[in-house]
Design a protein around this motif. Structure first.
Motif, PDB file in Angstrom:
ATOM      1  N   VAL A 260     -36.529 -13.229  21.503  1.00 49.71           N
ATOM      2  CA  VAL A 260     -35.776 -12.700  22.643  1.00 49.71           C
ATOM      3  C   VAL A 260     -34.310 -13.120  22.661  1.00 49.71           C
ATOM      4  O   VAL A 260     -33.463 -12.379  23.175  1.00 49.71           O
ATOM      5  CB  VAL A 260     -36.436 -13.036  24.007  1.00 49.71           C
ATOM      6  CG1 VAL A 260     -37.761 -12.316  24.152  1.00 49.71           C
ATOM      7  CG2 VAL A 260     -36.566 -14.528  24.219  1.00 49.71           C
ATOM      8  N   PHE A 261     -33.983 -14.271  22.088  1.00 53.49           N
ATOM      9  CA  PHE A 261     -32.585 -14.695  22.056  1.00 53.49           C
ATOM     10  C   PHE A 261     -31.915 -14.340  20.730  1.00 53.49           C
ATOM     11  O   PHE A 261     -30.765 -13.901  20.707  1.00 53.49           O
ATOM     12  CB  PHE A 261     -32.465 -16.193  22.333  1.00 53.49           C
ATOM     13  CG  PHE A 261     -33.084 -16.628  23.631  1.00 53.49           C
ATOM     14  CD1 PHE A 261     -32.900 -15.889  24.795  1.00 53.49           C
ATOM     15  CD2 PHE A 261     -33.862 -17.779  23.700  1.00 53.49           C
ATOM     16  CE1 PHE A 261     -33.478 -16.280  25.996  1.00 53.49           C
ATOM     17  CE2 PHE A 261     -34.431 -18.185  24.891  1.00 53.49           C
ATOM     18  CZ  PHE A 261     -34.250 -17.440  26.043  1.00 53.49           C
ATOM     19  N   ALA A 262     -32.626 -14.490  19.639  1.00 56.80           N
ATOM     20  CA  ALA A 262     -32.049 -14.194  18.316  1.00 56.80           C
ATOM     21  C   ALA A 262     -31.630 -12.732  18.220  1.00 56.80           C
ATOM     22  O   ALA A 262     -30.548 -12.417  17.707  1.00 56.80           O
ATOM     23  CB  ALA A 262     -33.055 -14.532  17.223  1.00 56.80           C
ATOM     24  N   ARG A 263     -32.475 -11.837  18.726  1.00 55.51           N
ATOM     25  CA  ARG A 263     -32.133 -10.412  18.620  1.00 55.51           C
ATOM     26  C   ARG A 263     -30.928 -10.063  19.500  1.00 55.51           C
ATOM     27  O   ARG A 263     -30.096  -9.239  19.115  1.00 55.51           O
ATOM     28  CB  ARG A 263     -33.344  -9.551  18.974  1.00 55.51           C
ATOM     29  CG  ARG A 263     -33.132  -8.082  18.643  1.00 55.51           C
ATOM     30  CD  ARG A 263     -34.445  -7.380  18.439  1.00 55.51           C
ATOM     31  NE  ARG A 263     -34.230  -5.979  18.158  1.00 55.51           N
ATOM     32  CZ  ARG A 263     -34.087  -5.447  16.937  1.00 55.51           C
ATOM     33  NH1 ARG A 263     -34.150  -6.237  15.869  1.00 55.51           N
ATOM     34  NH2 ARG A 263     -33.899  -4.148  16.776  1.00 55.51           N
ATOM     35  N   GLN A 264     -30.818 -10.696  20.648  1.00 57.19           N
ATOM     36  CA  GLN A 264     -29.620 -10.466  21.475  1.00 57.19           C
ATOM     37  C   GLN A 264     -28.365 -10.964  20.766  1.00 57.19           C
ATOM     38  O   GLN A 264     -27.331 -10.288  20.780  1.00 57.19           O
ATOM     39  CB  GLN A 264     -29.766 -11.168  22.831  1.00 57.19           C
ATOM     40  CG  GLN A 264     -30.776 -10.506  23.751  1.00 57.19           C
ATOM     41  CD  GLN A 264     -30.755 -11.144  25.109  1.00 57.19           C
ATOM     42  OE1 GLN A 264     -29.841 -10.914  25.901  1.00 57.19           O
ATOM     43  NE2 GLN A 264     -31.771 -11.966  25.399  1.00 57.19           N
ATOM     44  N   LEU A 265     -28.454 -12.119  20.134  1.00 64.56           N
ATOM     45  CA  LEU A 265     -27.299 -12.614  19.381  1.00 64.56           C
ATOM     46  C   LEU A 265     -26.940 -11.649  18.259  1.00 64.56           C
ATOM     47  O   LEU A 265     -25.758 -11.361  18.030  1.00 64.56           O
ATOM     48  CB  LEU A 265     -27.590 -14.009  18.813  1.00 64.56           C
ATOM     49  CG  LEU A 265     -27.613 -15.152  19.821  1.00 64.56           C
ATOM     50  CD1 LEU A 265     -28.148 -16.418  19.165  1.00 64.56           C
ATOM     51  CD2 LEU A 265     -26.233 -15.388  20.425  1.00 64.56           C
ATOM     52  N   ALA A 266     -27.946 -11.144  17.569  1.00 60.52           N
ATOM     53  CA  ALA A 266     -27.693 -10.211  16.469  1.00 60.52           C
ATOM     54  C   ALA A 266     -26.980  -8.954  16.975  1.00 60.52           C
ATOM     55  O   ALA A 266     -26.135  -8.388  16.268  1.00 60.52           O
ATOM     56  CB  ALA A 266     -29.005  -9.833  15.779  1.00 60.52           C
ATOM     57  N   GLY A 267     -27.281  -8.529  18.197  1.00 57.92           N
ATOM     58  CA  GLY A 267     -26.690  -7.317  18.727  1.00 57.92           C
ATOM     59  C   GLY A 267     -25.375  -7.512  19.461  1.00 57.92           C
ATOM     60  O   GLY A 267     -24.591  -6.571  19.575  1.00 57.92           O
ATOM     61  N   LYS A 268     -25.118  -8.721  19.940  1.00 54.66           N
ATOM     62  CA  LYS A 268     -23.953  -8.948  20.797  1.00 54.66           C
ATOM     63  C   LYS A 268     -22.891  -9.856  20.188  1.00 54.66           C
ATOM     64  O   LYS A 268     -21.706  -9.667  20.429  1.00 54.66           O
ATOM     65  CB  LYS A 268     -24.396  -9.588  22.126  1.00 54.66           C
ATOM     66  CG  LYS A 268     -25.322  -8.750  22.965  1.00 54.66           C
ATOM     67  CD  LYS A 268     -25.727  -9.519  24.218  1.00 54.66           C
ATOM     68  CE  LYS A 268     -26.667  -8.698  25.093  1.00 54.66           C
ATOM     69  NZ  LYS A 268     -26.960  -9.368  26.359  1.00 54.66           N
ATOM     70  N   ALA A 269     -23.307 -10.884  19.497  1.00 49.16           N
ATOM     71  CA  ALA A 269     -22.378 -11.945  19.087  1.00 49.16           C
ATOM     72  C   ALA A 269     -21.534 -11.525  17.898  1.00 49.16           C
ATOM     73  O   ALA A 269     -21.936 -10.684  17.087  1.00 49.16           O
ATOM     74  CB  ALA A 269     -23.153 -13.219  18.766  1.00 49.16           C
ATOM     75  N   THR A 270     -20.358 -12.120  17.815  1.00 55.31           N
ATOM     76  CA  THR A 270     -19.457 -11.918  16.680  1.00 55.31           C
ATOM     77  C   THR A 270     -19.094 -13.280  16.094  1.00 55.31           C
ATOM     78  O   THR A 270     -19.422 -14.328  16.663  1.00 55.31           O
ATOM     79  CB  THR A 270     -18.150 -11.217  17.115  1.00 55.31           C
ATOM     80  OG1 THR A 270     -17.352 -12.148  17.862  1.00 55.31           O
ATOM     81  CG2 THR A 270     -18.438  -9.978  17.961  1.00 55.31           C
ATOM     82  N   GLY A 271     -18.379 -13.253  15.003  1.00 62.14           N
ATOM     83  CA  GLY A 271     -17.959 -14.486  14.360  1.00 62.14           C
ATOM     84  C   GLY A 271     -17.000 -15.328  15.168  1.00 62.14           C
ATOM     85  O   GLY A 271     -16.731 -16.471  14.815  1.00 62.14           O
ATOM     86  N   LYS A 272     -16.493 -14.791  16.276  1.00 64.90           N
ATOM     87  CA  LYS A 272     -15.586 -15.550  17.140  1.00 64.90           C
ATOM     88  C   LYS A 272     -16.337 -16.396  18.172  1.00 64.90           C
ATOM     89  O   LYS A 272     -15.736 -17.223  18.849  1.00 64.90           O
ATOM     90  CB  LYS A 272     -14.660 -14.599  17.907  1.00 64.90           C
ATOM     91  CG  LYS A 272     -13.671 -13.847  17.062  1.00 64.90           C
ATOM     92  CD  LYS A 272     -12.837 -12.948  17.963  1.00 64.90           C
ATOM     93  CE  LYS A 272     -11.806 -12.173  17.173  1.00 64.90           C
ATOM     94  NZ  LYS A 272     -11.013 -11.295  18.061  1.00 64.90           N
ATOM     95  N   ASP A 273     -17.643 -16.160  18.324  1.00 58.07           N
ATOM     96  CA  ASP A 273     -18.398 -16.702  19.445  1.00 58.07           C
ATOM     97  C   ASP A 273     -19.044 -18.042  19.127  1.00 58.07           C
ATOM     98  O   ASP A 273     -18.976 -18.539  17.996  1.00 58.07           O
ATOM     99  CB  ASP A 273     -19.454 -15.690  19.878  1.00 58.07           C
ATOM    100  CG  ASP A 273     -18.845 -14.353  20.291  1.00 58.07           C
ATOM    101  OD1 ASP A 273     -17.718 -14.359  20.816  1.00 58.07           O
ATOM    102  OD2 ASP A 273     -19.489 -13.307  20.060  1.00 58.07           O
TER     103      ASP A 273
END
Length: 196
Positions: free
Chosen positions: A103-116
């Motif tokens: 539930v958290f890993a998939r959100q990171l994969a969809g939302k996060a960038t290398g700046k985060d």
């Protein structure tokens, strides 16, 4: 039977002892300082903070995101931060389709960038969905911080910055997580915004 007064005195003493132990732990405090510097650098680069936890730690994730977006102690511009624990449609869709561990890993994969930057909160250091999120951070080269307790669990090996709160009771560990979270936000505010 233990009286309410004796019980609260015992809990206060445990909280004080744990806080004193953290204050004396120079190695952990040095890791905390490096984690703070990383969050500041990510904000300066235009990034954002993602936060996640389970149960009481989910509430702490929301609490900390609110401090960054609104304010902790002074008027300032909002800082982008998001708790990954709040969108029931996303949580239930990912949980149903891919499993609760994702539930958290998939959100990171969809939302996060290398700046985060990512902050996971797990009192045991063993929460599978936090461990998967830390693995996702490694795949995406996103720095990760974990607030944990006891031995640090497997999260200690996966996070870039592992902050282990002293104490044996989950409640005491969570109290220290809030102290660390508020101090993190206070440090970021001080670094990024001129005094009022």
């Amino acid at each position: 039977m233990t009286s309410p007064v004796d019980r609260i005195r015992r809990n206060i003493d445990a909280s004080i002892s744990a806080k004193q132990a953290l204050a004396a732990d120079t190695a952990t405090l040095a890791v905390f300082a490096r984690a703070v510097d990383t969050v500041i650098a990510r904000y300066r680069a235009g990034g954002r903070l993602y936060i996640a936890g389970n149960g009481g730690s989910a509430a702490d994730a929301q609490h900390l995101a609110a401090e960054f977006v609104s304010k902790l102690a002074r008027d300032r511009a909002p800082l982008p931060a998001e708790s990954l624990t709040t969108d029931t449609s996303i949580l239930t869709a990912i949980g149903n389709d891919y499993g609760f561990d994702q539930v958290f890993a998939r959100q990171l994969a969809g939302k996060a960038t290398g700046k985060d930057v990512f902050l996971g909160i797990t009192t045991s250091g063993e929460s599978p969905n936090i461990l998967q999120a830390l693995e996702q951070c490694r795949r995406m080269d996103i720095p990760s911080i974990v607030f944990t307790g006891r031995s640090g669990g497997r999260a200690r090996e996966l996070a870039d910055f592992c902050l282990v709160a002293p104490g044996s009771a989950t409640s005491t560990i969570q109290e220290l997580h809030i102290v660390m979270a508020h101090t993190l936000c206070e440090c970021v505010e001080a670094a990024l915004f001129a005094p009022a």
